[in-house]
Design a protein around this motif. Structure first.
Motif, short mmCIF file in Angstrom:
data_model
loop_
_atom_site.label_atom_id
_atom_site.label_comp_id
_atom_site.label_asym_id
_atom_site.label_seq_id
_atom_site.Cartn_x
_atom_site.Cartn_y
_atom_site.Cartn_z
N MET A 108 17.70 33.81 4.43
CA MET A 108 18.63 33.77 5.56
C MET A 108 18.94 35.16 6.11
O MET A 108 19.42 35.30 7.23
N SER A 109 18.62 36.20 5.35
CA SER A 109 18.89 37.56 5.82
C SER A 109 18.02 37.92 7.02
O SER A 109 18.42 38.72 7.88
N TYR A 110 16.83 37.33 7.10
CA TYR A 110 15.89 37.75 8.15
C TYR A 110 16.32 37.28 9.54
O TYR A 110 16.06 37.97 10.53
N SER A 111 16.99 36.15 9.61
CA SER A 111 17.50 35.74 10.92
C SER A 111 18.60 36.71 11.36
O SER A 111 18.76 36.98 12.56
N ARG A 112 19.34 37.24 10.41
CA ARG A 112 20.40 38.20 10.73
C ARG A 112 19.80 39.52 11.21
O ARG A 112 20.32 40.15 12.13
N ILE A 113 18.70 39.90 10.60
CA ILE A 113 18.00 41.12 11.04
C ILE A 113 17.52 40.95 12.47
O ILE A 113 17.68 41.85 13.31
N VAL A 114 16.91 39.81 12.77
CA VAL A 114 16.38 39.56 14.11
C VAL A 114 17.51 39.55 15.15
O VAL A 114 17.40 40.17 16.21
N GLU A 115 18.61 38.85 14.85
CA GLU A 115 19.72 38.76 15.79
C GLU A 115 20.31 40.14 16.06
O GLU A 115 20.59 40.51 17.21
N GLU A 146 20.39 48.71 1.59
CA GLU A 146 19.19 49.54 1.58
C GLU A 146 17.96 48.74 2.00
O GLU A 146 17.11 49.22 2.75
N LEU A 147 17.86 47.50 1.51
CA LEU A 147 16.72 46.65 1.90
C LEU A 147 16.76 46.34 3.39
O LEU A 147 15.72 46.34 4.06
N PHE A 148 17.95 46.08 3.91
CA PHE A 148 18.10 45.89 5.36
C PHE A 148 17.66 47.14 6.10
O PHE A 148 16.96 47.07 7.12
N ARG A 149 18.12 48.30 5.63
CA ARG A 149 17.80 49.56 6.30
C ARG A 149 16.29 49.78 6.38
O ARG A 149 15.76 50.18 7.42
N GLU A 150 15.59 49.47 5.30
CA GLU A 150 14.13 49.65 5.30
C GLU A 150 13.47 48.78 6.36
O GLU A 150 12.55 49.22 7.06
N ASP A 151 13.96 47.53 6.50
CA ASP A 151 13.38 46.64 7.50
C ASP A 151 13.72 47.08 8.92
O ASP A 151 12.86 47.02 9.82
N LYS A 183 37.21 51.93 11.23
CA LYS A 183 38.44 52.51 11.76
C LYS A 183 38.35 54.03 11.85
O LYS A 183 39.02 54.66 12.68
N LYS A 184 37.52 54.63 11.01
CA LYS A 184 37.31 56.09 11.09
C LYS A 184 36.43 56.45 12.27
O LYS A 184 36.56 57.52 12.85
N MET A 185 35.51 55.53 12.61
CA MET A 185 34.55 55.82 13.68
C MET A 185 35.14 55.58 15.07
O MET A 185 34.86 56.33 16.00
N GLY A 186 35.90 54.51 15.21
CA GLY A 186 36.43 54.16 16.52
C GLY A 186 35.36 53.46 17.36
O GLY A 186 34.25 53.98 17.50
N THR A 187 35.66 52.30 17.88
CA THR A 187 34.68 51.55 18.67
C THR A 187 35.41 50.59 19.59
O THR A 187 36.47 50.07 19.26
N SER A 188 34.84 50.35 20.77
CA SER A 188 35.45 49.40 21.70
C SER A 188 34.87 48.00 21.54
O SER A 188 35.53 47.02 21.86
N SER A 189 33.64 47.93 21.04
CA SER A 189 32.99 46.63 20.89
C SER A 189 32.41 46.51 19.48
O SER A 189 31.60 47.34 19.06
N LEU A 190 32.84 45.47 18.79
CA LEU A 190 32.37 45.23 17.43
C LEU A 190 31.74 43.85 17.37
O LEU A 190 32.40 42.84 17.63
N TYR A 191 30.45 43.82 17.06
CA TYR A 191 29.74 42.55 16.94
C TYR A 191 29.53 42.23 15.46
O TYR A 191 29.20 43.11 14.66
N LEU A 192 29.73 40.97 15.12
CA LEU A 192 29.56 40.54 13.74
C LEU A 192 28.40 39.56 13.67
O LEU A 192 28.42 38.50 14.31
N VAL A 193 27.38 39.92 12.89
CA VAL A 193 26.19 39.08 12.77
C VAL A 193 26.13 38.49 11.36
O VAL A 193 26.10 39.22 10.36
N THR A 194 26.12 37.18 11.30
CA THR A 194 25.92 36.45 10.05
C THR A 194 25.50 35.03 10.41
O THR A 194 25.39 34.67 11.58
#
Length: 260
Positions: A108-115, A146-151, A183-194
């Motif tokens: 199921m992780s791969y659909s999250r990577i694609v999205e 780390e596995l996500f990062r490699e892909d 919260k340290k980075m600051g962002t106007s748009s936050l997308y959640l993929v799962t």
């Protein structure tokens, strides 16, 4: 108090496991037999448990739960590239499998990577900067992050646009540890993929920590109503039942103010 509630919900989670329901029925029947309770009562209890499992296998209950968990996330909100500032895509891990001593991401992780990549690519295509935050440690020697990062790197995402949160072991920690970074980075748009079935609880937990994520469901599950029960319906129904119990837990803990 929290310890007792945690214990209560762990017990409730057991009732979403088919083997536990059968085990419980056998124990109750054995106790009733020992106390010379009626044979009809014992048969009734066993029959009721079997019928519940059969009905779950028929897909009807799964169909209802599927709608409850996922219907709000089928249509994604429109992306406003012109006004978004410093958008960040948070991707939740989906687990690790170990095949022949080789650790790989769960299917199921791969659909999250694609999205996530599609969303990232759309921003880059519109000449907008964008970063991907990967959340998840998992139970392997290599973290999910780390596995996500490699892909992602194989797909062309530069390391500078990838942020790893590789300490979280569950959805609650995904939200908590990711929030500390965001919260340290600051962002106007936050997308959640799962995954769609996992989104309702995930959004609720991120909101608990003061964030308002835009949900981007990567995949959906459903059951098919059939005359004869099958393992496909049963498996996905029990997965979704476990998610419903998790949502109840988040809602109760939030109402009591003990979820932070």
């Amino acid at each position: 108090m929290k310890f007792l509630l945690d214990l209560l919900f762990r017990v409730l989670q057991l009732f979403t496991e088919p083997y536990f329901l059968l085990f419980l029925a056998v124990i109750i029947i054995a106790l009733l037999k020992r106390k010379n309770k009626g044979k009809n009562l014992r048969i009734g209890i066993f029959t009721s448990v079997v019928l519940v499992i059969i009905l779950i296998g028929n897909g009807f209950l799964g169909k209802l739960i599927s709608g409850y968990l996922q219907k709000n996330y089928i249509n994604s909100p429109e992306i406003k590239y012109s006004t978004d500032q410093n958008p960040i895509i948070v991707v939740l891990g989906g687990g690790i499998v170990n095949i022949d001593n080789t650790e790989k991401l769960h299917t199921m992780s791969y659909s999250r990577i694609v999205e996530a990549y599609q969303l990232y690519h759309d921003y880059r295509k519109n000449n907008k900067s964008c970063k991907i935050l990967i959340s998840g440690k998992g139970r392997g020697h290599i973290s999910e992050a780390e596995l996500f990062r490699e892909d992602f790197k194989k797909m062309g995402v530069p390391d500078s646009d990838i942020i790893k949160e590789d300490q979280s072991m569950n959805t609650y920690q995904n939200a908590k540890f990711s929030t500390e970074i965001l919260k340290k980075m600051g962002t106007s748009s936050l997308y959640l993929v799962t995954s769609g079935f996992h989104m309702k609880r995930s959004v609720a937990l991120f909101q608990t920590f003061g964030l308002k994520p835009i949900p981007k469901a990567s995949d959906f599950i459903d059951t098919e109503i059939t005359v004869f029960p099958n393992s496909y319906n049963a498996a996905f129904t029990f997965v979704m039942l476990k998610e419903v119990v998790g949502i109840w837990q988040v809602q109760l803990y939030n109402s009591l103010g003990i979820n932070k």
